[in-house]
Design a protein around this motif. Structure first.
Motif, PDB file in Angstrom:
ATOM      1  N   THR A 135      -7.789  51.153  30.482  1.00 25.49           N
ATOM      2  CA  THR A 135      -7.562  52.358  31.287  1.00 25.49           C
ATOM      3  C   THR A 135      -8.860  52.826  31.951  1.00 25.49           C
ATOM      4  O   THR A 135      -8.886  53.153  33.152  1.00 25.49           O
ATOM      5  N   GLY A 161      -5.814  61.108  28.639  1.00 22.87           N
ATOM      6  CA  GLY A 161      -4.595  60.292  28.695  1.00 22.87           C
ATOM      7  C   GLY A 161      -4.864  58.800  28.758  1.00 22.87           C
ATOM      8  O   GLY A 161      -4.265  58.087  29.573  1.00 22.87           O
ATOM      9  N   LYS A 194      -1.955  56.253  28.754  1.00 23.65           N
ATOM     10  CA  LYS A 194      -0.902  56.315  29.770  1.00 23.65           C
ATOM     11  C   LYS A 194      -0.608  54.906  30.288  1.00 23.65           C
ATOM     12  O   LYS A 194      -1.527  54.165  30.634  1.00 23.65           O
ATOM     13  N   SER A 232       0.366  54.054  36.343  1.00 27.70           N
ATOM     14  CA  SER A 232       0.501  55.065  35.289  1.00 27.70           C
ATOM     15  C   SER A 232      -0.874  55.548  34.842  1.00 27.70           C
ATOM     16  O   SER A 232      -1.090  56.738  34.593  1.00 27.70           O
ATOM     17  N   GLN A 233      -1.831  54.617  34.744  1.00 22.40           N
ATOM     18  CA  GLN A 233      -3.167  54.954  34.263  1.00 22.40           C
ATOM     19  C   GLN A 233      -3.905  55.927  35.174  1.00 22.40           C
ATOM     20  O   GLN A 233      -4.723  56.720  34.698  1.00 22.40           O
ATOM     21  N   SER A 261       6.162  59.026  32.793  1.00 23.27           N
ATOM     22  CA  SER A 261       6.158  57.873  31.898  1.00 23.27           C
ATOM     23  C   SER A 261       6.082  56.577  32.688  1.00 23.27           C
ATOM     24  O   SER A 261       6.190  56.578  33.923  1.00 23.27           O
ATOM     25  N   SER A 262       5.908  55.475  31.982  1.00 20.42           N
ATOM     26  CA  SER A 262       5.902  54.163  32.638  1.00 20.42           C
ATOM     27  C   SER A 262       7.223  53.909  33.341  1.00 20.42           C
ATOM     28  O   SER A 262       7.259  53.329  34.443  1.00 20.42           O
TER      29      SER A 262
END
Length: 272
Positions: free
Chosen positions: A26, A45, A48, A114-115, A123-124
């Motif tokens: 990430t 996060g 994520k 997402s990252q 969410s993914s």
């Protein structure tokens, strides 16, 4: 060892790496993002996108090792340590990487978006749906060619280096086969070398996957993408995120190839 054994060992190895080292991945992605590290989320996060990885790491690793070990077994007539064997290992690893990209690229697209997303609740699966809605299923394969180039180049370097280091180590130590722990250490070294050398391709791939669907970055070829990254940050720009990438891949190589070798050794013992 049967193809099923390679399938299972590869899947376990891939899952172990992705779970343990996701935060480093990430950080690497956010460093490579055009928006910059902190605007992409900084240190918050850092897990994520883990959902997409959990769903795709086992299939991707399984596909790679089935192709890799299957190709090596088919051409196993060449003597250990020979140039011909090294060539077979290089081709096998490249073919495995290309096949695995069919699974890996959609996972990578969803994971990286997402990252860098600043919406904490996204969410993914939300990213997956958003990508398909905006770009169709073709959007999940954004950057497929450059990912194939990155992964096949990486594998062309990593696996022959790893295999040759294991062979040389066994000869030096006067043993028949390198133990799993030593093989894991050598895997970390092979991963670090290969990871550093392929960082420029990874930077170009990351920016292509994160770009808006109508931007010029999505329409560029491999060399154009590299030139674009170089024009923005020069040589340092091409190696943006190299430190976390090398750390991630080095530790990942230790875990991945160590778990893989250990799993194969265990299954061979059980089968015997």
């Amino acid at each position: 060892m049967s193809l099923f054994g390679n399938f299972l060992a590869g899947g376990l190895a891939g899952l172990a790496v992705d779970i343990c080292l996701f935060p480093l991945d990430t950080i690497k992605t956010r460093l490579q993002s055009e928006q910059g590290f902190f605007k992409s989320g900084g240190f918050t996060g850092i897990y994520k996108g883990i959902g997409s990885v959990l769903s795709g790491s086992i299939p991707g690793a399984c596909v790679f090792f089935v192709i890799y070990e299957g190709f090596k077994a088919y051409f196993s007539v060449y003597p250990s340590g020979s140039t011909a064997e090294a060539t077979v290992q290089a081709i096998a690893s490249a073919l495995g990487a290309i096949a695995a990209c069919i699974v890996r690229v959609p996972v990578e697209v969803v994971k990286q978006r997402s990252q860098v997303s600043l919406e904490a609740s996204k969410s993914s699966y939300d990213v997956f749906q958003e990508t398909v809605k905006k770009e169709g299923y073709r959007g999940l394969y954004r950057g497929f060619r450059i990912t194939v180039i990155r992964d096949s180049t990486f594998s062309l370097l990593e696996f022959p280096i790893w295999e040759q280091m294991k062979t040389s180590y066994a000869v030096y130590m006067g043993i028949a086969k390198t133990a799993p722990f030593a093989a894991a250490c050598l895997g970390g070294v092979a991963g670090a070398i290969s990871g550093f050398l392929t960082t420029p391709i990874d930077v170009a791939k990351t920016q292509m996957m994160l770009a808006e669907s109508d931007s010029m970055a999505t329409k560029m070829g491999f060399f154009q993408s590299l030139a674009r990254v170089a024009s923005q940050g020069g040589l340092p720009g091409l190696f943006r995120g190299a430190i976390p990438r090398v750390c991630w891949i080095s530790i990942g190589g230790f875990i991945f190839l160590g778990v893989y070798d250990s799993a194969l050794s265990y299954m061979s013992t059980v089968a015997a």
